[in-house]
Design a protein around this motif. Structure first.
Motif, mmCIF file in Angstrom:
data_model
loop_
_atom_site.group_PDB
_atom_site.id
_atom_site.type_symbol
_atom_site.label_atom_id
_atom_site.label_comp_id
_atom_site.label_asym_id
_atom_site.label_seq_id
_atom_site.Cartn_x
_atom_site.Cartn_y
_atom_site.Cartn_z
ATOM 1 N N CYS A 58 0.831 -1.199 0.000
ATOM 2 C CA CYS A 58 0.000 0.000 0.000
ATOM 3 C C CYS A 58 0.866 1.249 0.000
ATOM 4 O O CYS A 58 0.568 2.234 -0.675
ATOM 5 N N GLU A 82 2.155 1.838 -3.359
ATOM 6 C CA GLU A 82 1.130 2.343 -4.257
ATOM 7 C C GLU A 82 1.006 3.864 -4.154
ATOM 8 O O GLU A 82 0.708 4.532 -5.140
ATOM 9 N N SER A 127 -8.853 -1.572 -8.919
ATOM 10 C CA SER A 127 -8.220 -1.094 -7.687
ATOM 11 C C SER A 127 -6.984 -1.909 -7.380
ATOM 12 O O SER A 127 -6.686 -2.898 -8.042
ATOM 13 N N ARG A 128 -6.301 -1.533 -6.327
ATOM 14 C CA ARG A 128 -5.007 -2.143 -6.028
ATOM 15 C C ARG A 128 -5.116 -3.644 -5.800
ATOM 16 O O ARG A 128 -6.157 -4.144 -5.372
#
Lengths: 128, 475
Positions: free
Chosen positions: B13, B16, B61-62
């Motif tokens: 995260c 990202e 999304s991630r």
């Protein structure tokens, strides 16, 4: 100090020009200064026999172990003779630049260009 | 999108949130201030409003690494073409390559080494190139090969430029055989006219589809600098180098042989046996996969007397100061790092890894292997031709199959009444998991309007070919 012969004409491109028995025909080659700057010459490219050349045009090339230099036409005219033996073995360009290693004979078409050539003293100041 | 396999870790995260372009808001403001504008968009007023992306890009999304891999694998499995029975030809072929080659080629010394800028310390690379050159020269029957060029088409272009350099008194005109690939012709036509060189056509015989001394028409009113013949030609027909040699000699032009399929030299007589001046080729078939159109491998050979006008790098074999074997980059005075704008070519790097792969492939095959493979390809294509002809006869289908000598490709030519047949067959075959071939143009004088070009490789068994014949015979 490289050799400069008093009886010859020169260009700032380090070429020499010699009169022949025919007043319209001049012989040319590269100077002692030029050959020592080039190093061992390995390959030579000359214009075709009977081809027409113009002053300052690139008409051939001289390749040494470290570079390729261009051969400029010192005078305008027609190529009436080439030193064919140099094409097989260009080493005389290093050992005898003023005698054995003449490159071309040119039958000139514009006499006024002769006045643009350098004399030995003027060339000595270029070849330093 | 599938449900999450593994939740992204904190570390992922964090990554990202890191932008790829390290431009902070503060830096952005200062740059815009310096430019005297209020926003980035003010710098790009020429981009029409409707083409601008508004909001965020439409991306999922991630994901965690495992999830990302699964997603990409699913995406690539939709891409069916790579796994279909492939009969596409026209210069790029789906041949096989011994698996050990990739293993060896992947070694760091080969895979990561770049062009030999300091030749004396890259003896291994130079030896590889020297051996490649030796094999290519032998394959082509020519005196000298260079260290490779980028691909066959640009090798043809370089050959034409070299021919013009060495025929200064001729007209700067090149004749290329009508059977030359479309892409090769396009490359010549996009590069040469701006250099004052005109491209003309050496027409093919409408029946045999060969460019022969009888079909050569000099319509330029003088001696052209170069005449190019491609073999096998784009209809698959094997042309005759002797014809090229005699036309070029008669016209006082340099002869350029374009070997479009390197493997064809395993069985057909090479350009060097016919006193050809410059012989070039596409080396993709020598172990290199089709890829997405590259990298391929340009092959370039000439006579020893012309090596100073040859484009590209040349590696020589010599002795060092201690009398030991050494390899060197030779005649490098022609290259751009020394000769600058006067260089004979600005190709000074080379396709080293591809050349090395081709050398390994040729080593694996040997002359006997290449000959055996070539015979196998030729017998497949002759089997296919006969089978198609029989099927056409049986079903009363009026199309013609090219005659004459073939290597691994053939073309079915259709008349004006059946011009959609080619499209229909391509679609029908695709539905059955087969890429049947390519739509090619045919000589206008043949009376036909289109052609379906079909290639075979050693991947194809008799049952595969029979399946093709069935499809071609369907109404």
């Amino acid at each position: 100090m490289s050799e400069i012969r008093p009886e010859l004409f020169y260009t700032k491109e380090h070429e020499w020009i010699k009169k022949t028995n025919n007043p319209k025909v001049f012989q040319m080659g590269i100077t002692d200064f030029a050959q020592s700057a080039l190093g061992d010459v390995t390959y030579l490219e000359l214009p075709e026999l009977d081809s027409t050349i113009s002053q300052n045009d690139v008409v051939g090339s001289i390749e040494s172990v470290k570079s390729v230099s261009e051969l400029f036409a010192p005078l305008s005219g027609k190529v009436t003779a080439r030193n064919e033996s140099l094409l097989d073995d260009p080493s005389p360009l290093n050992s005898s630049p003023y005698d054995d290693a003449w490159l071309l004979e040119i039958e000139i078409t514009n006499e006024s260009e002769l006045s643009q050539l350098l004399g030995p003293e003027a060339y000595a100041s270029v070849a330093q | 999108m599938s449900s999450r396999l593994v939740e992204p870790t904190d570390k992922e995260c964090e990554i990202e949130n890191m932008r790829y372009l390290p431009l902070t808001e503060d830096e952005k403001t200062r740059i815009l201030e310096k430019c005297g504008v209020g926003s980035f968009e003010e710098l790009t007023p020429n981009i029409p409003e409707e083409l601008r992306v508004k909001g965020l890009l439409n991306l999922p999304s991630r994901m965690s690494e495992a999830e990302l891999l699964e997603t990409l694998e699913k995406l690539s499995s939709i891409n069916k073409g790579a796994w279909m029975q492939n009969h596409l030809g026209q210069g790029v072929y789906d041949h096989t390559c011994p698996t050990w080659i990739d293993q060896i080629l992947g070694r760091g010394e080969f895979l990561t080494s770049y062009t030999p800028y300091q030749p004396e310390v890259t003896q291994g690379t130079l030896q590889g190139i020297f051996e490649f050159q030796s094999m290519i020269a032998e394959l082509f029957g020519m005196e000298v090969s260079n260290a490779s060029l980028y691909d066959g088409a640009t090798a043809v272009l370089e050959a034409v430029l070299m021919a013009v350099r060495t025929r200064k008194n001729n007209k700067p005109i090149v004749y290329i055989s009508e059977g030359t690939y479309d892409n090769t012709r396009k490359i010549l036509e996009s590069c040469l006219p701006d250099m004052g060189i005109e491209v003309r056509t050496w027409w093919a015989d409408p029946k045999s589809l060969e460019s022969t001394p009888e079909t050569f028409e000099n319509d330029c009113g003088g001696a052209p600098a170069a005449i190019v013949l491609q073999s096998p030609n784009r209809w698959g027909v094997v042309e005759d180098w002797a014809g090229l040699d005699s036309v070029a000699k008669k016209e006082n032009a340099r002869s350029v042989a374009y070997v479009s399929h390197a493997l064809s030299l395993g069985i057909f007589s090479p350009p060097g046996e016919h006193d050809i001046d410059i012989a070039v080729g596409e080396g993709q078939a020598l172990g290199i996969p089709p890829g997405f159109g590259g990298p391929h491998l340009g092959l370039f050979c000439c006579k020893k007397a012309d090596i100073r006008q040859m484009p590209g790098r040349l590696v020589g074999h010599t002795e060092d100061a201690r009398g030991q074997q050494a390899f060197c980059v030779t005649l490098s005075t022609r290259e751009q790092h020394i000769r600058r704008e006067k260089a004979t070519s600005n190709i000074c790097s080379n396709q080293n890894l591809m050349a090395l792969k081709a050398a390994m492939y040729m080593t694996a095959m040997g002359p006997e292997g290449l000959s055996k493979l070539g015979k196998g390809l030729r017998s497949r294509i002759f089997y296919l031709r006969t089978a198609i002809e029989n099927k056409f006869k049986e079903k009363n289908i009026p199309h013609q199959v090219v005659q004459g000598e073939l290597f691994n490709e053939l073309t079915i030519m259709v008349g004006p009444k059946h011009s959609l047949w080619v499209d229909e067959k391509i679609t029908q075959a695709q539905d059955q998991g087969i890429l049947i071939g390519l739509d090619v143009s045919v000589p206008r004088s043949s009376g036909c309007v289109r052609g379906l070009n079909i290639a075979v490789t050693e991947r194809h068994y008799q049952s595969d070919l029979d399946k093709l014949v069935e499809i071609l015979g369907e109404s």
